[in-house]
Write an enzyme that holds these catalytic residues in place. Sequence first.
Site, short mmCIF file in Angstrom:
data_model
loop_
_atom_site.label_atom_id
_atom_site.label_comp_id
_atom_site.label_asym_id
_atom_site.label_seq_id
_atom_site.Cartn_x
_atom_site.Cartn_y
_atom_site.Cartn_z
CG HIS A 18 9.00 4.32 7.76
ND1 HIS A 18 8.48 5.51 7.31
CD2 HIS A 18 10.30 4.30 7.35
CE1 HIS A 18 9.42 6.19 6.67
NE2 HIS A 18 10.53 5.47 6.67
CG LEU A 59 -1.96 1.14 1.24
CD1 LEU A 59 -2.98 0.94 0.12
CD2 LEU A 59 -2.65 1.21 2.58
#
Length: 335
Positions: A229, A125
Amino acid sequence: MLVVRPAGPADLDYLLELAILSGPGFTSLPEDPDALAERLELSQASFRGEVTHQEAWYTLMLEDGDTGDIDGVGSVKATVGLKRPFFSFRIVNNTASSPSLGVKLDHQTLVLVNECTGWTEVGSLFLKADRRKGGAGRLLSQSRYMLIGAQPELFAENVLAELRGVFSPDGACPFWDHVAHKFFPMEFDHADRMSGSTDKQFILDLAPRHPIYTELLPEPARAVIGKVHPQGVPAMALLESEGFRPNGLVDIFDAGPTVSCGRDNIRTVRDARRLTVEITDRVEAELPALISTDSIAAFRAVRAKADIDGDTVRIGAETAAALKVGAGASVRVKS
């Protein structure tokens, strides 16, 4: 109108651009034209039903129907771990005690495992920065579950997603630098490519065979175990809204978390309804709905206004054209 559609070989330049923009550590989008071309060939074959359902890897592109621009990518891999192991570290908590000393200690360890064999994986994604607002990310993310819901028997009962671990702005990865690199003496990108393109024998040969006690690791490495992240935080929020939860597994290279959910418990899979299309000049609905075709071979998904009346959904001509469906067609709708 934004539409999510199947990816094929003609999308190579678009996918390579997205791979470059995704930056380091985005394992499923290597900056390798040959690997991406092979993936797009597999995507086309998967949508056409030319491979077994276990081998299928469906790649989806987010396209602006007005400009033709490709602004994002997502994917569903029908199964993982069948031809190549799917390695992770499991976070294991152990308790040690000494009654005579009145001491009780909790130790956290990382243990190499291969627990997700045969599971379905949603991943890849990624959206361009200027598309990360306005619901485009949610459309692209949910389209993967609409794909699964169209023919759930082609997918596993358990679905997982791996999220990218923490990297610094200059591309350094604390967990790789302080831990994984000690076992894999190569650059992160090289190990990442090998993990995606080989039988992973090098992991079996070199990975630690004994638990790693996290208390013995440098603080920068400990601090990022199971962390996402910064660019992955919105993706994590979308996954959690669908019912995905951390399952105690982390990536062996960057320590990013793995989340999972039962296929039939994914909110979009569970709540979408199969309805019959009626095309109208006027749609009264105030809020848009998620609408997709009802087959994998001709899969397309949009977010558009729709009036639901029993087993019928009324949509506008533009929406019907974006989905490439006519009156009387079957679609899946999540309002």
